[in-house]
Structure formats: C-alpha cells, structure tokens
Design an enzyme around this catalytic site. Structure first.
Site, PDB file in Angstrom:
ATOM      1  N   THR A 149      41.404  44.846  47.685  1.00  0.00           N
ATOM      2  CA  THR A 149      41.964  43.529  47.985  1.00  0.00           C
ATOM      3  C   THR A 149      41.960  42.638  46.753  1.00  0.00           C
ATOM      4  OG1 THR A 149      41.554  41.494  49.265  1.00  0.00           O
ATOM      5  CG2 THR A 149      39.654  42.843  48.745  1.00  0.00           C
ATOM      6  N   ASP A 150      42.857  41.633  46.739  1.00  0.00           N
ATOM      7  CA  ASP A 150      42.839  40.657  45.651  1.00  0.00           C
ATOM      8  C   ASP A 150      41.670  39.685  45.773  1.00  0.00           C
ATOM      9  OD1 ASP A 150      43.735  39.165  47.817  1.00  0.00           O
ATOM     10  OD2 ASP A 150      45.507  38.362  46.815  1.00  0.00           O
ATOM     11  N   TYR A 175      32.352  39.846  52.335  1.00  0.00           N
ATOM     12  CA  TYR A 175      33.424  40.842  52.397  1.00  0.00           C
ATOM     13  C   TYR A 175      33.943  41.184  51.014  1.00  0.00           C
ATOM     14  CZ  TYR A 175      38.242  42.472  52.504  1.00  0.00           C
ATOM     15  OH  TYR A 175      39.405  43.149  52.240  1.00  0.00           O
ATOM     16  N   LYS A 179      33.755  44.720  48.802  1.00  0.00           N
ATOM     17  CA  LYS A 179      34.921  45.440  48.292  1.00  0.00           C
ATOM     18  C   LYS A 179      34.863  45.561  46.770  1.00  0.00           C
ATOM     19  CE  LYS A 179      38.037  46.928  50.006  1.00  0.00           C
ATOM     20  NZ  LYS A 179      38.287  48.315  50.502  1.00  0.00           N
TER      21      LYS A 179
END
Length: 372
Positions: A149-150, A175, A179
C-alpha cells in the site's frame, strides 16, 4: 533491460502459468483471480483463511472454472503452506493476504502484527524452501510478487508532492507499520537469499465486492438505508482512487513482465477529498434511485471525530509502471464510481451475505465512539 532478461520474461509470459494468490477471496485478491481466469489461460490457486472480509461469492463464475482451485489455509500455518506448495507446484506467488483496515488496526493491532508480519515471514520461508527445490529453468522464471500500500510512505507535505518508489517509509498507523514491515521482509529475503521478488505499492482501491466497512461501500449502503454517512473530521483528507479492476490488470502485468528486485507504484491519477467522494456517491444515488425516500442523500452526511494519526494526503506517481510496463488506468474516477454504485445496486444478495452480525457490531461500536 538486457536481452537475456527480455528473453527470460518473454519465455515466462508464453508459459501457461499456475499462480498462487494469497488472499484471493478478499476485495483486491478476488479481482485478481477474476482477471486471470477471464483474460488469460493461466490457472489460479486461491489460498485464503476466509476471515470476516473473505468472501468466496466474490469469485463469481471464476470459481467454476477448471483452472481454479481453492485452499482454505492461514498464511501463518507453515505445515499447510508446505503441503500446498508440494501439491500445486506454482510458477508464481501473488501475496495479497493481509489485514487491511486502519480503524481495526487502531482498536486491535495484534491481528495485523500476526497476519501482515508473522504471516508474511512464514510465507516467505515456505516460498524460499519451495523455490530452492526447483530446477534451474523453473527457479529462474519463478516470481514472488508482494502487494502493498501507499500508506507505508506516510503523509505528504506539499500539495504538489507525490509518492515515488524512492519515498522514505513513514507509516502512521499500526496497519501501515505492519505493511511496511512486510515490505522490508520481502526485500530482505530477496537481497539475502536471492528470492526473485517484486513489490508493488498501490493507492486507495474502490469497486465491486468491497467489504462495506471502507468509505465508498459504507456510504452507498448507509445512504440506501437512510443511515448517517460518517465523515472523519472535515472530510478534507485527499486520496488517490484506483479502480480495483485497473489494479488487477496492473498486478498481472507486474508478475508476468516486471523486473525482479524492482518496486512499482500503482495509482489511479484521481486525487479526491473524502467529502468530494461522498458527495459524488450521493449524487449518483439521487440519479439512480429516484424513488428513494432518503433523497437528497447528501443530507445524511454526519461529521464525526477524526481517527488518531489520520494522514492528510496520499498521491502516487505511477510514471514508472507506465514507462516500463505500459500500464495506465482505463477508468476515470467518474466512470469507475458510477460502475461501483451500479454494482452495489444490482448485487444486493452479495451485500446481505457479507453484512454479518459481527460486522454490524464493529461498525456500530467504531462510529458510535466518534460521534461529535
């Protein structure tokens, strides 16, 4: 790109691949499975634990194809992973299995640490042992594609800034931190053990089969029921929106044509404030549901307390994947959001099946605590 690398990629593309997709019953994972089955001659092994957000109904007709197989397995279960690799012998792995909701990570980070970090480590070790057992041609052509994810990049400062593949990591939530950790593990396994890995970082996805705790499906379903449309803070947070089927095309292109060791950012070129997104959805519902007793749906907008550590703006520079792999999104936000709203209106059975009691309990608890 050297001639030898180009030749290897060409050979890799020509083979009918068997691709193991982790998290293939989730939102993005199911779109990847549907894309591969519908648009290629490759086969898919869908490996999913089937947590609250996993839904096999999202596979649709793809699940009936003889090129599709399903394994209900937790990526933290090393023994089961070894069995799956021994039985199915995949040519590539696309790793999408993850806990992905920021709000849930704030209220309960443990699952995110376990799945996103420990699970990725366990999967990497299973993949490494399997990869080492392959013969030279298969070993050379094998790919491990990690989908991220960015949000790992944190918050952009200037209004013209963009995330590039060189942007330093500054995750803000449990989160995004989990990641970021998984991204680092994949790159370390590639550098230390030679595992042929590729990483992609994407912007906010939207589209069909999105679990209704995220902004767009939550707004659609709440508006249809005349419930409040909760907006964090002022709703001025900016996100780059990527239609999930465009993302699935990009991911397949990366796993079949991307260069080992590289990172590719994938974005939709659609920066929108959250409040603007909600107003767009409301306007579409006003148009498509003229008999709705809740029109105009924008009157349901309710402002609630912002979540802790909420990043203000994300925006992707997707120039690299366009230059090197020739991918660009097909959907504008206007076309994609219309398709999304229409999909939810036309697929009420899917919606009802995913709205379990545990999901509704979490929604009620999360937003009740934030009422301003």
């Amino acid at each position: 790109m050297t001639d030898s690398v180009s030749d290897a990629l060409f050979q890799f593309k020509e083979i009918k691949l068997k691709i193991l997709v982790t998290g293939g019953a989730g939102f993005i994972g199911s779109a990847v499975v549907r894309h591969i089955i519908a648009n290629t001659k490759d086969s898919v092994v869908n490996l999913d634990k089937l947590t609250y957000a996993g839904n096999l109904e999202s596979l649709g007709e793809s699940a009936k194809c003889d090129r599709y197989a399903f394994e209900r397995v937790d990526i933290c279960d090393a023994a089961q992973l070894q069995r799956v690799f021994d039985e199915h012998r995949p040519d590539a792995v696309m790793h999408l299995a993850a806990e992905s909701h920021v709000d849930r990570s704030i209220s309960g980070p443990s699952d995110f640490i376990q799945t996103n970090i420990v699970g990725t480590y366990t999967l990497l070790e299973a993949v490494r042992q399997y990869w080492k057992s392959l013969g030279a041609p298969a070993q050379e052509n094998f790919r491990f594609h990690h989908i991220s994810t960015d949000e790992v990049y944190g918050d952009l400062e200037g209004p013209e800034d963009l995330f590039t593949e060189q942007t330093p990591y500054q995750p803000s939530s449990p989160y995004s931190a989990s990641k970021a950790s998984s991204d680092h593990l994949v790159r370390a396994w590639s550098r230390t053990y030679g595992l042929p890995a590729i990483v992609t970082n994407c912007s906010n996805n939207y589209g069909p089969c999105h679990f209704p705790e995220k902004l767009i499906p939550l707004v659609i379903l709440n508006a249809l029921e005349g419930k409040p449309l909760p907006i964090y803070g002022k709703g001025d947070q900016v996100r780059d929106w990527l239609y999930v089927e465009d993302h699935a095309r990009a991911l397949y292109k990366v796993v079949t044509e991307g260069e080992v060791g590289e990172t590719y950012n994938i974005g939709g070129h659609n920066e929108k404030k959250n409040l603007e997104v909600v107003h767009t959805v409301c306007a579409l519902l006003d148009e498509l549901c003229p008999e709705s007793p809740h029109r105009p749906h924008a009157k349901l907008i309710t402002y609630v307390q912002d979540r802790p550590g909420h990043d203000q703006r994300y925006a992707i520079d997707a120039g690299k994947i366009q230059r090197e792999l020739g991918w660009t999104p097909e959907e504008t936000f206007e076309s994609g959001i219309r398709k999304t709203v229409e999909w939810y209106l036309n697929n009420q059975p899917w919606v009802e099946h995913v709205k379990s009691g545990s999901y509704q309990q979490w929604i009620d608890q999360n937003y009740a605590e934030r009422q301003a």
